[in-house]
Design a protein around this motif. Sequence first.
Motif, PDB file in Angstrom:
ATOM      1  N   UNK A  16       0.814  -1.225   0.000  1.00 18.20           N
ATOM      2  CA  UNK A  16       0.000   0.000   0.000  1.00 18.20           C
ATOM      3  C   UNK A  16       0.850   1.279   0.000  1.00 18.20           C
ATOM      4  N   UNK A  17       1.973   1.245   0.730  1.00 16.00           N
ATOM      5  CA  UNK A  17       2.851   2.414   0.771  1.00 16.00           C
ATOM      6  C   UNK A  17       3.505   2.636  -0.590  1.00 16.00           C
ATOM      7  N   UNK A  18       3.999   1.559  -1.200  1.00 15.24           N
ATOM      8  CA  UNK A  18       4.658   1.671  -2.501  1.00 15.24           C
ATOM      9  C   UNK A  18       3.664   2.083  -3.588  1.00 15.24           C
ATOM     10  N   UNK A  19       2.409   1.631  -3.458  1.00 20.19           N
ATOM     11  CA  UNK A  19       1.363   2.024  -4.417  1.00 20.19           C
ATOM     12  C   UNK A  19       1.115   3.528  -4.357  1.00 20.19           C
ATOM     13  N   UNK A  20       0.979   4.066  -3.134  1.00 23.62           N
ATOM     14  CA  UNK A  20       0.754   5.508  -2.970  1.00 23.62           C
ATOM     15  C   UNK A  20       1.952   6.292  -3.503  1.00 23.62           C
ATOM     16  N   UNK A  21       3.158   5.768  -3.259  1.00 21.22           N
ATOM     17  CA  UNK A  21       4.364   6.455  -3.717  1.00 21.22           C
ATOM     18  C   UNK A  21       4.477   6.444  -5.240  1.00 21.22           C
ATOM     19  N   UNK A  22       4.088   5.331  -5.870  1.00 17.28           N
ATOM     20  CA  UNK A  22       4.167   5.280  -7.335  1.00 17.28           C
ATOM     21  C   UNK A  22       3.154   6.240  -7.965  1.00 17.28           C
ATOM     22  N   UNK A  23       1.961   6.369  -7.355  1.00 11.38           N
ATOM     23  CA  UNK A  23       0.979   7.350  -7.835  1.00 11.38           C
ATOM     24  C   UNK A  23       1.546   8.758  -7.707  1.00 11.38           C
ATOM     25  N   UNK A  36      -4.074  15.029  -0.899  1.00 13.47           N
ATOM     26  CA  UNK A  36      -3.714  13.860  -0.104  1.00 13.47           C
ATOM     27  C   UNK A  36      -4.826  13.582   0.896  1.00 13.47           C
ATOM     28  N   UNK A  37      -5.355  12.376   0.840  1.00 13.17           N
ATOM     29  CA  UNK A  37      -6.473  11.988   1.700  1.00 13.17           C
ATOM     30  C   UNK A  37      -6.013  10.901   2.657  1.00 13.17           C
ATOM     31  N   UNK A  38      -6.515  10.931   3.855  1.00  6.88           N
ATOM     32  CA  UNK A  38      -6.163   9.874   4.799  1.00  6.88           C
ATOM     33  C   UNK A  38      -6.320  10.344   6.227  1.00  6.88           C
ATOM     34  N   UNK A  39      -6.231   9.390   7.128  1.00  5.74           N
ATOM     35  CA  UNK A  39      -6.384   9.693   8.550  1.00  5.74           C
ATOM     36  C   UNK A  39      -5.195  10.498   9.055  1.00  5.74           C
ATOM     37  N   UNK A  40      -5.367  11.107  10.243  1.00  5.82           N
ATOM     38  CA  UNK A  40      -4.245  11.769  10.892  1.00  5.82           C
ATOM     39  C   UNK A  40      -3.164  10.729  11.170  1.00  5.82           C
ATOM     40  N   UNK A  43       1.258  10.464   7.519  1.00  6.65           N
ATOM     41  CA  UNK A  43       2.481  10.996   6.923  1.00  6.65           C
ATOM     42  C   UNK A  43       2.244  11.949   5.765  1.00  6.65           C
ATOM     43  N   UNK A  44       1.179  12.755   5.861  1.00  6.04           N
ATOM     44  CA  UNK A  44       0.836  13.642   4.741  1.00  6.04           C
ATOM     45  C   UNK A  44       1.952  14.631   4.420  1.00  6.04           C
ATOM     46  N   UNK A  45       2.605  15.158   5.462  1.00  9.16           N
ATOM     47  CA  UNK A  45       3.677  16.128   5.183  1.00  9.16           C
ATOM     48  C   UNK A  45       4.835  15.463   4.431  1.00  9.16           C
ATOM     49  N   UNK A  46       5.193  14.236   4.821  1.00  7.33           N
ATOM     50  CA  UNK A  46       6.271  13.521   4.117  1.00  7.33           C
ATOM     51  C   UNK A  46       5.897  13.278   2.659  1.00  7.33           C
ATOM     52  N   UNK A  47       4.647  12.917   2.415  1.00  7.24           N
ATOM     53  CA  UNK A  47       4.201  12.693   1.032  1.00  7.24           C
ATOM     54  C   UNK A  47       4.186  13.998   0.244  1.00  7.24           C
ATOM     55  N   UNK A  48       3.737  15.082   0.883  1.00 10.50           N
ATOM     56  CA  UNK A  48       3.730  16.379   0.208  1.00 10.50           C
ATOM     57  C   UNK A  48       5.150  16.790  -0.170  1.00 10.50           C
ATOM     58  N   UNK A  49       6.083  16.568   0.750  1.00 10.30           N
ATOM     59  CA  UNK A  49       7.483  16.899   0.463  1.00 10.30           C
ATOM     60  C   UNK A  49       8.017  16.000  -0.653  1.00 10.30           C
ATOM     61  N   UNK A  50       7.559  14.745  -0.691  1.00 17.81           N
ATOM     62  CA  UNK A  50       7.990  13.825  -1.750  1.00 17.81           C
ATOM     63  C   UNK A  50       7.492  14.294  -3.117  1.00 17.81           C
ATOM     64  N   UNK A 175      -6.516  13.042  -6.533  1.00 19.18           N
ATOM     65  CA  UNK A 175      -6.569  12.613  -5.137  1.00 19.18           C
ATOM     66  C   UNK A 175      -5.718  11.355  -4.928  1.00 19.18           C
ATOM     67  N   UNK A 176      -4.932  11.355  -3.878  1.00 16.81           N
ATOM     68  CA  UNK A 176      -4.129  10.163  -3.531  1.00 16.81           C
ATOM     69  C   UNK A 176      -4.455   9.796  -2.091  1.00 16.81           C
ATOM     70  N   UNK A 177      -4.957   8.589  -1.913  1.00 16.80           N
ATOM     71  CA  UNK A 177      -5.296   8.141  -0.554  1.00 16.80           C
ATOM     72  C   UNK A 177      -4.076   7.498   0.079  1.00 16.80           C
ATOM     73  N   UNK A 178      -3.716   7.978   1.262  1.00 15.17           N
ATOM     74  CA  UNK A 178      -2.553   7.442   1.957  1.00 15.17           C
ATOM     75  C   UNK A 178      -2.998   6.338   2.911  1.00 15.17           C
ATOM     76  N   UNK A 179      -2.270   5.213   2.914  1.00 11.84           N
ATOM     77  CA  UNK A 179      -2.684   4.082   3.761  1.00 11.84           C
ATOM     78  C   UNK A 179      -2.426   4.358   5.234  1.00 11.84           C
TER      79      UNK A 179
END
Length: 199
Positions: A16-23, A36-40, A43-50, A175-179
């Motif tokens: 699930x993490x690698x799927x979100x990262x590839x998107x 970026x969608x997902x629960x608190x 890691x939304x900030x890390x994904x945004x920085x990515x 939209x990207x849903x984070x696991x």
Amino acid sequence: LNTNTARYGLIGNSPPLLQALSELERVSQTQATVLLLGESGTGKELFARAVHLASRRRDQPFIKVNCSAIPDTLFESELFGYERGAFTGASTARAGWFEQANGGTIFLDEIGELPLAMQSKLLRTLQEGTLVRLGGKRELRVNVRLVAATNRDLAREVDAGRFRQDLYYRLNVIPIRLPSLRERVEDIRALVLHFVSRA
């Protein structure tokens, strides 16, 4: 660790993490807004920085704004800046977060907390690529890539009248849903080792 997850500071190797990262990597070369969608705690900030680091804007500013930490009365001056004399105590002019992010990426975390009045101003900046500082008259051009995040159901917020439908459509381009961690339990060991070594 997968080299890509390590490159972005993301800990884990679960599907699930690698799927979100590839998107995320697939959209990073576009200029489109990412939501970026997902629960608190996902890691939304890390994904945004990515998103920023994987884009052509990587050498330009990355500005993070936590919308839930800004009082309603300060939103406009924080996001769009102000001119000298715009309000009591404004002895000098100040560039807002959008100006400071010019050429780079701005990350609006908890965007569901934006007051309705600010939602219309944000929409205008996204559509026109311009802003006007509080107390100012001239339009300033900005070239900013927006990454937004929320743990709210924005479609439901739209139905309840708390979020502008036109802004929602503007944000919901990619939209990207984070696991959540319970969807990537195989990453827990790597995360624990990471935090233990940091401590």
